[in-house]
Design an enzyme around this catalytic site. Structure first.
Site, short mmCIF file in Angstrom:
data_model
loop_
_atom_site.label_atom_id
_atom_site.label_comp_id
_atom_site.label_asym_id
_atom_site.label_seq_id
_atom_site.Cartn_x
_atom_site.Cartn_y
_atom_site.Cartn_z
N TYR A 248 -23.00 85.29 -28.66
CA TYR A 248 -22.81 83.84 -28.49
C TYR A 248 -21.98 83.55 -27.25
O TYR A 248 -20.91 84.15 -27.06
CB TYR A 248 -22.14 83.28 -29.74
N SER A 320 -22.61 90.87 -31.44
CA SER A 320 -22.40 89.62 -32.16
C SER A 320 -23.72 89.01 -32.59
O SER A 320 -24.46 89.63 -33.35
CB SER A 320 -21.57 88.67 -31.29
N MET A 321 -24.07 87.80 -32.12
CA MET A 321 -25.38 87.25 -32.46
C MET A 321 -26.50 88.12 -31.89
O MET A 321 -27.60 88.17 -32.44
CB MET A 321 -25.51 85.82 -31.96
N ASP A 366 -11.92 92.11 -36.79
CA ASP A 366 -12.91 91.10 -36.42
C ASP A 366 -12.89 89.96 -37.44
O ASP A 366 -13.16 90.16 -38.63
CB ASP A 366 -14.30 91.75 -36.39
N HIS A 396 -13.20 91.14 -32.46
CA HIS A 396 -14.64 90.97 -32.31
C HIS A 396 -15.17 91.45 -30.97
O HIS A 396 -16.35 91.78 -30.84
CB HIS A 396 -14.98 89.49 -32.51
#
Length: 455
Positions: A248, A320-321, A366, A396
């Site tokens: 993201y 992540s995404m 995270d 993260h």
């Protein structure tokens, strides 16, 4: 922290092997075929059975009673059977270079729908001499032409929910030359994939760059995603392709550390930018797949530096995404044979449908994609694939450029993709063997570890 390879529910019913064995035995009796009477078919009468009793190795075994050696022991009542996942392979060492003219596969009920027969001089670089995506099971007699000391059957798609299972794997041919030996002048350049990857060591895998020189190429007119930069080995040969997907609000810089590292170990890597910075994981998955399609197209076209560089195998890694997109891609697109979700974010809690080998990386602190509700849950939901899980110190951002211990992260990512996209078993010791133990047991380096070893 090691998990069991497969839960009890995923194992075949207790009577399956006996029932299938009985069926094969009956079919064998009706055909009046016994081991004593098995000979090379008439069209290969001059060839010898080269594989019987020779050393055999497999990617996995279902249990201690179904070892690799059982497929070359000359006994049609014993069998090799793999674990329940793709890909799997069985390799026999003929002892010296041979001209291979025929391969006979005597399948148990669990057979390969898609598989290749491959030869090799060194058990590292392989040449495909037969391939199918419509295997029939039963007894398959394949006329082939190739040379090598090692011969393997490499399965990429099972016909059943079980593994691959062979009563016998028989290789026919001659030693010491023709027939079937290609002329040394048949080609003026090394075949695709001929560049040798040297034996890996802890020191070489933890270095910033691997053994191969690399170049970069900006994707012209990206289709289905915003932008892409390809990093590729400049040496002659073709290699697996890997798509990198940021998270993201992320860009190519997120994983710019990983692209050259993977490429210098024999991969063609396209690092991508997304259509918009806010794209959700499902949109990013479509972009991963589009980038993979374009990478293959570039390799199949002429007039660009990537021409001929990709061997058709694809992998994916994302943060992540982009990690969520990695999981979706592995679930939905069978062209992608292995993937590494890095601090993956996705709303769903289960990826039980994933069958491709998967390496999930999480970060201890995270709060955006906590391992307790995402990464480790995704890992635990998978029961049909080879899998690896490591958790590193940090937040993260720990897998991103400029964060975390890149020597350790790089070592395991390179080893994972080498093992499952190139089938290079030399890297197994860094994932399942003694080479991993110092890191796995040091909580200042790795705070959690799980796996489906051995692989």
């Amino acid at each position: 922290m090691r998990t069991s390879r497969f839960p009890a529910a995923a194992r075949p019913p207790a009577g399956r092997s006996r029932w299938l064995a009985a069926g094969i035995t009956l079919a064998t009796a009706v055909a009046s075929v016994t081991l004593a009477s098995i000979t090379a078919p008439a069209q290969a009468a001059a060839a010898e059975l080269l594989s019987q009793g020779k050393p055999a190795v497999a990617s996995s075994a279902e249990n201690a009673g179904t070892p690799a050696s059982a497929a070359v022991d000359g006994n049609t009542g014993t069998r090799w059977s793999s674990m329940f996942g793709d890909p799997q392979w069985l390799r026999v060492d003929l002892g010296s270079t041979a001209s291979v003219t025929q391969v006979v596969l005597r399948w148990e009920g669990a057979y390969g729908r898609a598989f290749q027969i491959q030869t090799s001089a060194d058990a590292a670089t392989w040449t495909t001499i037969y391939a199918t995506t419509s295997g029939t099971g039963g007894v398959q007699t394949l006329d082939v032409s190739g040379t090598g000391r090692y011969v393997r059957v490499y399965g990429t798609a099972r016909a059943t929910a079980y593994g691959y299972s062979l009563w016998e794997f028989q290789v026919y041919g001659t030693t010491g030359g023709s027939p079937g030996t290609p002329s040394p002048t048949a080609t003026s350049s090394p075949p695709p994939g001929s560049t040798t990857i040297p034996n890996p060591t802890t020191q070489s895998l933890e270095a910033t760059n691997g053994p191969l020189a690399t170049g970069t190429y900006t994707v012209p007119n990206p289709s289905g995603y915003k932008a892409g930069t390809v990093t590729y080995p400049t040496a002659t040969g073709s290699y697996p392709g890997i798509v990198l997907m940021p998270g993201y609000q992320g860009t190519q810089s997120n994983l710019s550390w990983l692209a050259p590292r993977l490429a210098s170990w024999g991969f063609v890597v396209v690092n991508t930018d997304t259509t918009t910075l806010n794209d959700d994981p499902d949109s990013r998955a479509k972009q991963v797949q589009a980038a993979g399609t374009q990478l293959l197209s570039l390799s199949n076209a002429s007039g660009n530096p990537v021409s001929g560089k990709v061997n058709g195998t694809l992998g994916v890694a994302g943060h992540s995404m982009g990690g969520g997109a990695t999981l979706v891609t592995l679930r939905d697109d069978s062209r992608f044979k292995a993937g590494a979700p890095l601090a993956p974010y996705y709303a769903s809690s289960s990826f039980a449908a994933v069958t491709a080998p998967t390496y999930i990386v999480t970060c201890q602190n995270d709060v955006a994609a906590p391992a307790a509700t995402m990464g480790k849950v995704f890992y635990d939901s998978m029961t049909k694939n080879e899998k690896l899980y490591t958790q590193y110190p940090g937040d993260h951002l720990c897998p991103m450029t400029g964060n975390g211990n890149k020597a350790k992260q790089g070592k395991y990512l390179v080893s994972f993709f080498s093992r499952f996209l190139r089938n290079d078993s030399r890297f197994s010791t860094f994932l399942c063997g003694s080479e991993r133990d110092a890191d796995r047991n040091n909580t200042s380096l790795i705070t959690a570890w799980a796996d489906s070893c051995p692989f």
